[in-house]
Design a protein around this motif. Sequence first.
Motif, PDB file in Angstrom:
ATOM      1  N   SER A 132      34.832  40.548  -0.666  1.00  0.00           N
ATOM      2  CA  SER A 132      36.206  40.035  -0.712  1.00  0.00           C
ATOM      3  C   SER A 132      36.453  38.865   0.233  1.00  0.00           C
ATOM      4  N   TRP A 133      35.676  38.747   1.286  1.00  0.00           N
ATOM      5  CA  TRP A 133      35.890  37.681   2.253  1.00  0.00           C
ATOM      6  C   TRP A 133      35.638  36.291   1.687  1.00  0.00           C
ATOM      7  N   PHE A 134      34.968  36.192   0.549  1.00  0.00           N
ATOM      8  CA  PHE A 134      34.730  34.885  -0.051  1.00  0.00           C
ATOM      9  C   PHE A 134      35.951  34.343  -0.788  1.00  0.00           C
ATOM     10  N   ALA A 135      36.965  35.146  -1.004  1.00  0.00           N
ATOM     11  CA  ALA A 135      38.176  34.670  -1.677  1.00  0.00           C
ATOM     12  C   ALA A 135      38.823  33.533  -0.887  1.00  0.00           C
ATOM     13  N   ASP A 136      38.707  33.582   0.436  1.00  0.00           N
ATOM     14  CA  ASP A 136      39.289  32.534   1.280  1.00  0.00           C
ATOM     15  C   ASP A 136      38.619  31.182   1.099  1.00  0.00           C
ATOM     16  N   MET A 137      37.427  31.169   0.530  1.00  0.00           N
ATOM     17  CA  MET A 137      36.684  29.914   0.371  1.00  0.00           C
ATOM     18  C   MET A 137      36.936  29.243  -0.977  1.00  0.00           C
ATOM     19  N   GLY A 139      38.390  26.939  -3.663  1.00  0.00           N
ATOM     20  CA  GLY A 139      39.051  25.643  -3.536  1.00  0.00           C
ATOM     21  C   GLY A 139      38.152  24.510  -3.963  1.00  0.00           C
ATOM     22  N   TRP A 140      38.736  23.308  -3.952  1.00  0.00           N
ATOM     23  CA  TRP A 140      38.018  22.157  -4.481  1.00  0.00           C
ATOM     24  C   TRP A 140      36.800  21.790  -3.641  1.00  0.00           C
ATOM     25  N   ALA A 141      36.851  21.995  -2.323  1.00  0.00           N
ATOM     26  CA  ALA A 141      35.702  21.638  -1.475  1.00  0.00           C
ATOM     27  C   ALA A 141      34.495  22.517  -1.798  1.00  0.00           C
ATOM     28  N   THR A 142      34.734  23.805  -1.964  1.00  0.00           N
ATOM     29  CA  THR A 142      33.642  24.725  -2.305  1.00  0.00           C
ATOM     30  C   THR A 142      33.154  24.468  -3.724  1.00  0.00           C
ATOM     31  N   LEU A 143      34.069  24.167  -4.622  1.00  0.00           N
ATOM     32  CA  LEU A 143      33.677  23.813  -5.988  1.00  0.00           C
ATOM     33  C   LEU A 143      32.797  22.564  -5.970  1.00  0.00           C
ATOM     34  N   ALA A 144      33.214  21.545  -5.213  1.00  0.00           N
ATOM     35  CA  ALA A 144      32.426  20.312  -5.127  1.00  0.00           C
ATOM     36  C   ALA A 144      31.031  20.591  -4.569  1.00  0.00           C
ATOM     37  N   ALA A 145      30.959  21.452  -3.557  1.00  0.00           N
ATOM     38  CA  ALA A 145      29.651  21.796  -2.976  1.00  0.00           C
ATOM     39  C   ALA A 145      28.758  22.477  -4.012  1.00  0.00           C
ATOM     40  N   HIS A 146      29.338  23.326  -4.848  1.00  0.00           N
ATOM     41  CA  HIS A 146      28.546  24.006  -5.879  1.00  0.00           C
ATOM     42  C   HIS A 146      28.120  23.031  -6.987  1.00  0.00           C
ATOM     43  N   LEU A 147      28.972  22.072  -7.313  1.00  0.00           N
ATOM     44  CA  LEU A 147      28.580  21.049  -8.281  1.00  0.00           C
ATOM     45  C   LEU A 147      27.418  20.220  -7.725  1.00  0.00           C
ATOM     46  N   VAL A 148      27.508  19.857  -6.444  1.00  0.00           N
ATOM     47  CA  VAL A 148      26.425  19.111  -5.801  1.00  0.00           C
ATOM     48  C   VAL A 148      25.152  19.950  -5.777  1.00  0.00           C
ATOM     49  N   PHE A 149      25.277  21.249  -5.480  1.00  0.00           N
ATOM     50  CA  PHE A 149      24.102  22.124  -5.496  1.00  0.00           C
ATOM     51  C   PHE A 149      23.441  22.097  -6.881  1.00  0.00           C
TER      52      PHE A 149
END
Length: 166
Positions: A132-137, A139-149
């Motif tokens: 559940s602690w990942f819910a705080d992450m 957002g667009w920054a985390t999405l962008a990081a996953h797209l880059v990954f």
Amino acid sequence: MELHMHSHHLEHRLPDWPAAAVSGFAAGAVMMVLELLWSSIFQDTSPWATSHMIAAIVMGPDALQSTTFNIGVVAVALGTHYVLGIVLALILAAIIAPFHFDSSVGMVLLTGAVFGLAVYLFNFYGMVRFFSWFADMRGWATLAAHLVFGMSAAIIYWKLERPLGQ
């Protein structure tokens, strides 16, 4: 002059597993550096908070009690992050190879971006039920990081892969 259309139908074609593993390791490193830079420069949080969240997958929620540097937490987070990156890149290669999504730079990058989006959705809207602690992450920054990954893993795989028999 004959025009050849790249067909992306399913065909029995095995991925280059070593290239996939290396691409997952490298793309995981790219993503990790982006996360550290982002949290250090643009967010008002500890750069080690993400490490604690990742380590908590293995160590349990007690790893979330602090966000300060802890060599044990960082070591577990690195190991977990790299293992997940390699596994995800193996899955990505298993998608790219049989459908010939490595037919061009554009196609492999698009495949990587879609894969990164799928991983983001799976992690932050599916696995969040267990962590559940990942819910705080979210957002667009985390999405962008996953797209880059996804795109990094795909392009690195594309550059490293060797067809069977070579």
